[in-house]
Write an enzyme that holds these catalytic residues in place. Structure first.
Site, PDB file in Angstrom:
ATOM      1  N   ARG A 111       0.909  -1.178   0.270  1.00 20.43           N
ATOM      2  CA  ARG A 111       0.191  -0.110  -0.069  1.00 20.43           C
ATOM      3  C   ARG A 111       0.520   1.363   0.025  1.00 20.43           C
ATOM      4  O   ARG A 111       0.190   2.303   0.036  1.00 20.43           O
ATOM      5  CB  ARG A 111      -1.049  -0.019   1.238  1.00 20.43           C
ATOM      6  CG  ARG A 111      -1.931  -1.134   1.101  1.00 20.43           C
ATOM      7  CD  ARG A 111      -3.100  -0.921   2.033  1.00 20.43           C
ATOM      8  NE  ARG A 111      -2.864  -0.581   3.348  1.00 20.43           N
ATOM      9  CZ  ARG A 111      -3.719  -0.149   4.256  1.00 20.43           C
ATOM     10  NH1 ARG A 111      -4.947   0.011   4.107  1.00 20.43           N
ATOM     11  NH2 ARG A 111      -3.283   0.404   5.413  1.00 20.43           N
ATOM     12  N   ASP A 112       2.247   1.314  -0.104  1.00 26.10           N
ATOM     13  CA  ASP A 112       2.839   2.528  -0.194  1.00 26.10           C
ATOM     14  C   ASP A 112       4.217   2.286  -1.103  1.00 26.10           C
ATOM     15  O   ASP A 112       5.296   2.679  -0.560  1.00 26.10           O
ATOM     16  CB  ASP A 112       3.168   2.695   1.244  1.00 26.10           C
ATOM     17  CG  ASP A 112       3.820   4.365   1.276  1.00 26.10           C
ATOM     18  OD1 ASP A 112       3.338   5.182   0.220  1.00 26.10           O
ATOM     19  OD2 ASP A 112       4.482   4.819   2.119  1.00 26.10           O
ATOM     20  N   LEU A 113       4.097   1.753  -2.126  1.00 23.88           N
ATOM     21  CA  LEU A 113       5.326   1.257  -3.119  1.00 23.88           C
ATOM     22  C   LEU A 113       5.480   2.758  -3.805  1.00 23.88           C
ATOM     23  O   LEU A 113       4.779   3.212  -4.506  1.00 23.88           O
ATOM     24  CB  LEU A 113       5.006   0.176  -4.033  1.00 23.88           C
ATOM     25  CG  LEU A 113       4.543  -1.230  -3.414  1.00 23.88           C
ATOM     26  CD1 LEU A 113       4.297  -1.951  -4.699  1.00 23.88           C
ATOM     27  CD2 LEU A 113       6.095  -1.587  -3.005  1.00 23.88           C
ATOM     28  N   THR A 117       1.561   7.300  -0.789  1.00 28.16           N
ATOM     29  CA  THR A 117       2.252   8.282  -1.136  1.00 28.16           C
ATOM     30  C   THR A 117       1.355   9.037  -2.554  1.00 28.16           C
ATOM     31  O   THR A 117       1.178   7.968  -3.299  1.00 28.16           O
ATOM     32  CB  THR A 117       3.612   8.111  -1.579  1.00 28.16           C
ATOM     33  OG1 THR A 117       4.394   7.934  -0.393  1.00 28.16           O
ATOM     34  CG2 THR A 117       4.212   9.579  -2.093  1.00 28.16           C
TER      35      THR A 117
END
Length: 173
Positions: free
Chosen positions: A37-39, A93
């Protein structure tokens, strides 16, 4: 500083290998039911052997029932890959966030695939995705109006790819 065609091809090969290793790491997470969920590039690093590693699992969540039992073929998930879950919106992000997260919709593992594609775009084009989209209008511009990354680079990336190809009339690099 100009580089030769063979050096440019070597750079493309290095980037491709790194991206494939990152994709394999994401595949491993998904096979085990984990959504990162935040690559994004700041959550990817390298160990002492230059092997890419994913960092910052603070937003990661286990979704569904995808625990892979011993002996199962890696990458073969046990549940439906299209399954969607109610999870926190606006998680991650913004520039790399899948539209369904930004819109607060139900989502699943495929949000990582979207983020990974944006990372691929950045690594291959050397351009920051959505650079001209202000954060205040990101959700409406990218998610609602279907502003695709390709529209921003349609003239740049093909030229970049073409420049890296060897001459089709030549038998050497």
């Amino acid at each position: 500083m100009l580089i030769s065609r063979s050096e440019l091809n070597e750079l493309w090969l290095e980037r491709t290998v790194i991206l494939m290793r990152i994709a394999s790491a994401v595949e491993f997470l998904h096979a085990n039911g984990v959504a990162h969920r935040d690559l994004h590039p700041h959550n990817i690093g390298f160990d002492s052997d230059d092997t890419p590693k994913l960092f910052d699992f603070g937003l990661a969540r286990v979704v569904g029932n995808k625990r892979v039992p011993p002996g199962t073929i890696p990458g073969k998930a046990l549940d439906d890959d299209d399954a969607k879950y109610q999870m926190t919106g606006n998680t991650g992000t913004l520039r790399y966030m899948a539209p369904e997260i930004a819109l607060g919709e139900r989502y699943g593992l495929k949000v990582d695939v979207y983020s990974l594609a944006i990372v691929f775009h950045e690594v291959l084009s050397l351009l920051k995705p959505f650079a001209n989209v202000p954060p205040t209008t990101f959700t409406s511009t990218v998610s609602i109006k279907n502003c695709y990354v390709y529209n921003e680079i349609s003239n740049t990336l093909p030229t970049f790819i073409q420049a890296s190809r060897s001459d089709p009339h030549s038998h050497s690099n």
